[in-house]
Design a protein around this motif. Structure first.
Motif, PDB file in Angstrom:
ATOM      1  N   GLY A  62      -1.862  63.471  17.436  1.00 30.43           N
ATOM      2  CA  GLY A  62      -0.790  63.891  18.320  1.00 30.43           C
ATOM      3  C   GLY A  62       0.408  62.952  18.356  1.00 30.43           C
ATOM      4  N   SER A  63       0.308  61.797  17.722  1.00 28.36           N
ATOM      5  CA  SER A  63       1.432  60.854  17.728  1.00 28.36           C
ATOM      6  C   SER A  63       2.546  61.343  16.817  1.00 28.36           C
ATOM      7  CB  SER A  63       0.967  59.459  17.297  1.00 28.36           C
ATOM      8  OG  SER A  63       0.382  59.498  16.011  1.00 28.36           O
ATOM      9  N   ARG A  64       3.782  60.963  17.178  1.00 25.54           N
ATOM     10  CA  ARG A  64       4.960  61.398  16.442  1.00 25.54           C
ATOM     11  C   ARG A  64       5.906  60.218  16.237  1.00 25.54           C
ATOM     12  NH1 ARG A  64       6.633  67.217  19.260  1.00 25.54           N
ATOM     13  NH2 ARG A  64       4.534  68.132  19.244  1.00 25.54           N
ATOM     14  N   PHE A  65       6.588  60.235  15.101  1.00 28.65           N
ATOM     15  CA  PHE A  65       7.523  59.163  14.768  1.00 28.65           C
ATOM     16  C   PHE A  65       8.781  59.775  14.168  1.00 28.65           C
ATOM     17  CE2 PHE A  65       8.941  56.041  11.457  1.00 28.65           C
ATOM     18  CZ  PHE A  65       9.367  55.029  12.316  1.00 28.65           C
ATOM     19  N   GLN A  66       9.906  59.540  14.829  1.00 27.68           N
ATOM     20  CA  GLN A  66      11.174  60.072  14.353  1.00 27.68           C
ATOM     21  C   GLN A  66      11.944  59.011  13.573  1.00 27.68           C
ATOM     22  OE1 GLN A  66      13.367  61.686  17.703  1.00 27.68           O
ATOM     23  NE2 GLN A  66      12.352  63.668  17.493  1.00 27.68           N
ATOM     24  N   VAL A  67      12.457  59.409  12.422  1.00 21.20           N
ATOM     25  CA  VAL A  67      13.314  58.528  11.633  1.00 21.20           C
ATOM     26  C   VAL A  67      14.752  58.859  12.013  1.00 21.20           C
ATOM     27  CG1 VAL A  67      13.987  57.802   9.311  1.00 21.20           C
ATOM     28  CG2 VAL A  67      11.611  58.430   9.791  1.00 21.20           C
ATOM     29  N   ARG A  68      15.476  57.853  12.543  1.00 21.22           N
ATOM     30  CA  ARG A  68      16.767  58.071  13.170  1.00 21.22           C
ATOM     31  C   ARG A  68      17.913  57.450  12.381  1.00 21.22           C
ATOM     32  NH1 ARG A  68      16.458  59.369  18.545  1.00 21.22           N
ATOM     33  NH2 ARG A  68      18.601  60.060  18.118  1.00 21.22           N
ATOM     34  N   GLN A  69      19.122  57.950  12.645  1.00 19.29           N
ATOM     35  CA  GLN A  69      20.311  57.434  11.994  1.00 19.29           C
ATOM     36  C   GLN A  69      20.756  56.102  12.599  1.00 19.29           C
ATOM     37  OE1 GLN A  69      23.041  58.668   9.386  1.00 19.29           O
ATOM     38  NE2 GLN A  69      22.769  56.484   9.718  1.00 19.29           N
ATOM     39  N   ASP A  70      20.829  56.049  13.927  1.00 17.52           N
ATOM     40  CA  ASP A  70      21.304  54.851  14.595  1.00 17.52           C
ATOM     41  C   ASP A  70      20.245  53.743  14.520  1.00 17.52           C
ATOM     42  OD1 ASP A  70      23.428  53.736  16.640  1.00 17.52           O
ATOM     43  OD2 ASP A  70      21.441  53.270  17.472  1.00 17.52           O
ATOM     44  N   GLU A  71      20.674  52.535  14.173  1.00 14.34           N
ATOM     45  CA  GLU A  71      19.737  51.425  13.995  1.00 14.34           C
ATOM     46  C   GLU A  71      18.993  51.094  15.281  1.00 14.34           C
ATOM     47  OE1 GLU A  71      19.626  46.877  12.162  1.00 14.34           O
ATOM     48  OE2 GLU A  71      21.545  47.919  12.428  1.00 14.34           O
ATOM     49  N   LYS A  72      19.689  51.137  16.418  1.00 16.54           N
ATOM     50  CA  LYS A  72      19.030  50.848  17.685  1.00 16.54           C
ATOM     51  C   LYS A  72      17.955  51.883  17.984  1.00 16.54           C
ATOM     52  CE  LYS A  72      22.902  48.416  19.895  1.00 16.54           C
ATOM     53  NZ  LYS A  72      23.857  48.420  21.037  1.00 16.54           N
ATOM     54  N   ASP A  73      18.266  53.144  17.741  1.00 17.07           N
ATOM     55  CA  ASP A  73      17.286  54.211  17.966  1.00 17.07           C
ATOM     56  C   ASP A  73      16.079  54.033  17.051  1.00 17.07           C
ATOM     57  OD1 ASP A  73      18.921  55.370  19.860  1.00 17.07           O
ATOM     58  OD2 ASP A  73      19.820  56.802  18.459  1.00 17.07           O
ATOM     59  N   MET A  74      16.344  53.652  15.820  1.00 15.11           N
ATOM     60  CA  MET A  74      15.259  53.495  14.851  1.00 15.11           C
ATOM     61  C   MET A  74      14.344  52.323  15.238  1.00 15.11           C
ATOM     62  SD  MET A  74      13.972  54.871  12.194  1.00 15.11           S
ATOM     63  CE  MET A  74      12.645  54.410  11.081  1.00 15.11           C
ATOM     64  N   LEU A  75      14.946  51.211  15.621  1.00 13.87           N
ATOM     65  CA  LEU A  75      14.135  50.061  16.024  1.00 13.87           C
ATOM     66  C   LEU A  75      13.350  50.363  17.291  1.00 13.87           C
ATOM     67  CD1 LEU A  75      16.564  47.089  15.248  1.00 13.87           C
ATOM     68  CD2 LEU A  75      14.654  47.950  13.877  1.00 13.87           C
ATOM     69  N   ALA A  76      13.927  51.180  18.169  1.00 15.38           N
ATOM     70  CA  ALA A  76      13.205  51.582  19.379  1.00 15.38           C
ATOM     71  C   ALA A  76      11.987  52.431  19.025  1.00 15.38           C
ATOM     72  CB  ALA A  76      14.138  52.344  20.317  1.00 15.38           C
ATOM     73  N   GLU A  77      12.145  53.317  18.044  1.00 14.75           N
ATOM     74  CA  GLU A  77      11.017  54.136  17.591  1.00 14.75           C
ATOM     75  C   GLU A  77       9.907  53.270  17.009  1.00 14.75           C
ATOM     76  OE1 GLU A  77      10.091  57.804  16.954  1.00 14.75           O
ATOM     77  OE2 GLU A  77      11.022  57.507  18.901  1.00 14.75           O
ATOM     78  N   VAL A  78      10.285  52.286  16.201  1.00 11.40           N
ATOM     79  CA  VAL A  78       9.291  51.388  15.608  1.00 11.40           C
ATOM     80  C   VAL A  78       8.601  50.589  16.700  1.00 11.40           C
ATOM     81  CG1 VAL A  78       8.943  49.423  14.065  1.00 11.40           C
ATOM     82  CG2 VAL A  78      10.511  51.256  13.407  1.00 11.40           C
ATOM     83  N   THR A  79       9.378  50.082  17.649  1.00  8.33           N
ATOM     84  CA  THR A  79       8.809  49.289  18.744  1.00  8.33           C
ATOM     85  C   THR A  79       7.852  50.125  19.590  1.00  8.33           C
ATOM     86  OG1 THR A  79      10.807  47.920  18.830  1.00  8.33           O
ATOM     87  CG2 THR A  79       9.366  47.886  20.764  1.00  8.33           C
ATOM     88  N   ARG A  80       8.195  51.389  19.816  1.00 13.21           N
ATOM     89  CA  ARG A  80       7.346  52.275  20.621  1.00 13.21           C
ATOM     90  C   ARG A  80       6.041  52.602  19.916  1.00 13.21           C
ATOM     91  NH1 ARG A  80       6.552  57.760  20.959  1.00 13.21           N
ATOM     92  NH2 ARG A  80       8.137  58.182  19.360  1.00 13.21           N
ATOM     93  N   ASN A  81       6.124  52.827  18.609  1.00 16.61           N
ATOM     94  CA  ASN A  81       4.941  53.275  17.865  1.00 16.61           C
ATOM     95  C   ASN A  81       4.162  52.151  17.197  1.00 16.61           C
ATOM     96  OD1 ASN A  81       4.890  56.471  17.596  1.00 16.61           O
ATOM     97  ND2 ASN A  81       7.048  55.854  17.546  1.00 16.61           N
ATOM     98  N   PHE A  82       4.874  51.168  16.662  1.00 11.84           N
ATOM     99  CA  PHE A  82       4.213  50.130  15.857  1.00 11.84           C
ATOM    100  C   PHE A  82       4.767  48.749  16.210  1.00 11.84           C
ATOM    101  CE2 PHE A  82       5.050  53.996  13.250  1.00 11.84           C
ATOM    102  CZ  PHE A  82       3.765  54.526  13.245  1.00 11.84           C
ATOM    103  N   PRO A  83       4.645  48.323  17.457  1.00  8.82           N
ATOM    104  CA  PRO A  83       5.281  47.067  17.897  1.00  8.82           C
ATOM    105  C   PRO A  83       4.847  45.844  17.092  1.00  8.82           C
ATOM    106  CG  PRO A  83       3.651  47.831  19.500  1.00  8.82           C
ATOM    107  CD  PRO A  83       3.869  48.950  18.537  1.00  8.82           C
ATOM    108  N   GLN A  84       3.589  45.824  16.662  1.00  5.65           N
ATOM    109  CA  GLN A  84       3.097  44.662  15.923  1.00  5.65           C
ATOM    110  C   GLN A  84       3.687  44.566  14.528  1.00  5.65           C
ATOM    111  OE1 GLN A  84       1.528  47.425  16.530  1.00  5.65           O
ATOM    112  NE2 GLN A  84       0.223  48.061  14.821  1.00  5.65           N
ATOM    113  N   ASP A  85       4.322  45.647  14.052  1.00  5.11           N
ATOM    114  CA  ASP A  85       4.866  45.672  12.698  1.00  5.11           C
ATOM    115  C   ASP A  85       6.390  45.601  12.649  1.00  5.11           C
ATOM    116  OD1 ASP A  85       2.568  45.737  11.069  1.00  5.11           O
ATOM    117  OD2 ASP A  85       2.270  47.876  11.467  1.00  5.11           O
TER     118      ASP A  85
END
Length: 514
Positions: free
Chosen positions: A110-133
């Motif tokens: 059920g997890s979802r990961f969006q690849v975004r245009q804006d760098e801040k949005d993209m880093l927020a997605e990574v932090t939300r889903n894969f903070p250790q990476d």
């Protein structure tokens, strides 16, 4: 566009300037024709289909337009340069729509990961889903940019037909660990299995196994980040039509529903093509946008090959096959609000499924699906209130002792796909009013793709750059190649830059040519 019957007699024209024949009206052939026309050649494009675009062509059923091939454009600059080389402005002819998010990746849990245009949005997605990476991801982005500079802007935009062209680049290959696979490189940067999938699946868009394709191809992540992901309004068919219009406005001609039987060769030089009806079209330059396997094996049947023999082609590694289900639904435009333009639906396995597809050539029961919903962005693809979908699943190609018999498996596999899709777009089945399906067997018949491969030769390290069929033929003088099977490879940007390389190899026309 004028349609010609297959047996129509085409008058031979004596050109006052040098002439060129382009076999195939895919994006590689069309861009080659544009650049040759800009050089001053009198150009004729020949294609066996009823419309231009090749794998980027379309079919229309019950008011739904199904764009059959590529769905995104990542580097508009290659088209802007192409149009500029022809003295024109790209944006005046083609309308691009930037997408954000680029796509959404979904997993079984059920997890979802969006690849975004804006760098801040993209880093927020990574932090939300894969903070250790997060730190590893930032290092990965730096890796991608370095390979973009070396691989795309460097190797990809210049000829690689001489061994020295490769040798002088070897230090770069060593420095950037081209020997390491995409998946291995990603795994060295991030640890979460889902994130490894999200950063390594891109080679599948050009026909490669992430476990074996050279890590140079992680540059695709930089292409997305730097240039964005775009949809061509009207589909890639509209882009192809615009390219054909440029060719015609240059004075060239496009012959559809016409089959090339073979390339005419005299004294080791090509001098034109022979059509299926026996008619010969003379040319000073012949460019093949057909698959290199078809070009060398079928269009030069009696010529003894020095490099690309039938045996060599059989031993080569070919990209995977594709099962694509295109369907249109009625009165669903307001439904499935969480399903955007691009969705990647992961099956229960990643590396295991890759092994079934590429190693075992086994049609598994489970699957991963790329779901395209262009009607979100482009209302012209469907009747009012309707939706248009494209569901693609990678499958084995036909290069095996026991290839999949799609006449038996098509409905079975489609029903398996239906069950998977019902989890993402529930209730769609009862609303389908138009559909079209392509299997590897269709790729073999419609596009003359050896073994039904979706993207020609697989882009492994020893099938890339100098090791790939050259843009200037190793076998025949005055014969050139463009498209997914040649250097620099598959994918819209690379296919178009293959014509950029071609333009560097073909001499300017001679006044008073044949």
């Amino acid at each position: 566009m004028t349609r010609l019957e297959p047996n129509l007699k085409i008058p031979l024209v004596s050109h006052a300037k040098s002439s060129a024949v382009v076999i195939g009206a895919g994006l590689g052939g069309l861009s080659a024709a544009m650049r040759l026309g800009a050089k001053g050649y009198s150009v004729t494009i020949i294609d066996r289909l009823d419309r231009v675009g090749g794998r980027g062509s379309s079919v229309t059923k019950n008011g739904f337009r199904f764009d059959l091939g590529p769905t995104i454009l990542t580097v508009p600059q290659v088209f802007e340069k192409l149009w500029a080389d022809c003295g024109r402005e790209f944006t005046a002819d083609v309308n691009l729509v930037p997408l954000d998010p680029f796509y959404e990746i979904r997993w079984q849990d059920g997890s979802r990961f969006q690849v975004r245009q804006d760098e801040k949005d993209m880093l927020a997605e990574v932090t939300r889903n894969f903070p250790q990476d997060l730190k590893g991801y930032l290092k990965f982005l730096d890796d991608c940019e370095k390979r973009y500079v070396f691989g795309f802007e460097g190797l990809g935009r210049k000829p690689m037909n001489r061994l020295w062209d490769l040798v002088k680049e070897l230090p770069g290959f060593v420095r950037l660990r081209a020997d390491r696979s995409v998946y291995a490189h990603v795994s060295a940067r991030v640890k979460d299995p889902k994130f490894r999938m999200a950063l390594s699946f891109h080679p599948l868009f050009i026909g490669g196994d992430p476990r074996n394709v050279t890590s140079m191809y992680i540059l695709v992540s930089h292409l997305e980040k730097a240039f964005g992901v775009h949809y061509v309004q009207g589909g890639v068919q509209a882009l192809a039509d615009s390219m054909a219009n440029v060719v015609k406005e240059q004075g060239g001609q496009v012959l559809l529903n016409s089959n090339v039987a073979r390339i005419s060769v005299n004294d080791q030089k090509s001098d034109g093509v022979i059509l299926e009806n026996g008619l010969k079209l003379n040319a000073d330059v012949v460019v093949s946008n057909a698959d290199p396997g078809w070009t060398y094996d079928k269009l030069l049947p009696t010529h003894k090959k020095k490099r690309w023999s039938g045996n060599r082609l059989k031993k080569s590694r070919w990209s995977m096959g594709l099962f694509v289900w295109y369907f249109g639904t009625r009165n669903t435009k307001e439904k499935w609000q969480d399903v955007g333009h691009h969705t990647i639906i992961n099956g229960p396995r990643y590396r295991g499924l890759l092994s079934d597809i590429f190693d075992r050539c086994y049609l598994a029961d489970d699957m991963s699906i790329y779901l395209h919903r262009p009607s979100i962005t482009d209302p012209s693809v469907a009747p009012e209130g309707g939706d248009c979908f494209y569901a693609l699943s990678p499958v084995p190609n036909l290069k095996t002792l026991t290839p999949v018999d799609w006449s038996k498996e098509l409905e079975i596999y489609k029903n398996k796909m239906r069950k998977v899709l019902e989890e993402t777009i529930p209730g769609f089945s009862s609303e389908v009013v138009a559909e079209h399906i392509l299997t590897p067997e269709d790729f073999e018949k419609r596009y003359l793709s050896p073994y039904g491969a979706g993207f020609s030769l697989e882009p492994r390290i020893f099938q890339s750059a100098w090791f790939r069929p050259h843009n200037i033929s190793e076998e025949i003088e005055n014969l050139y190649l463009v498209g997914a099977g040649t250097h620099p490879g598959a994918g819209i940007p690379s296919v178009v830059t293959s014509s950029e390389v071609l333009a560097q190899l073909v001499a300017d026309p001679v006044s008073g040519g044949s």
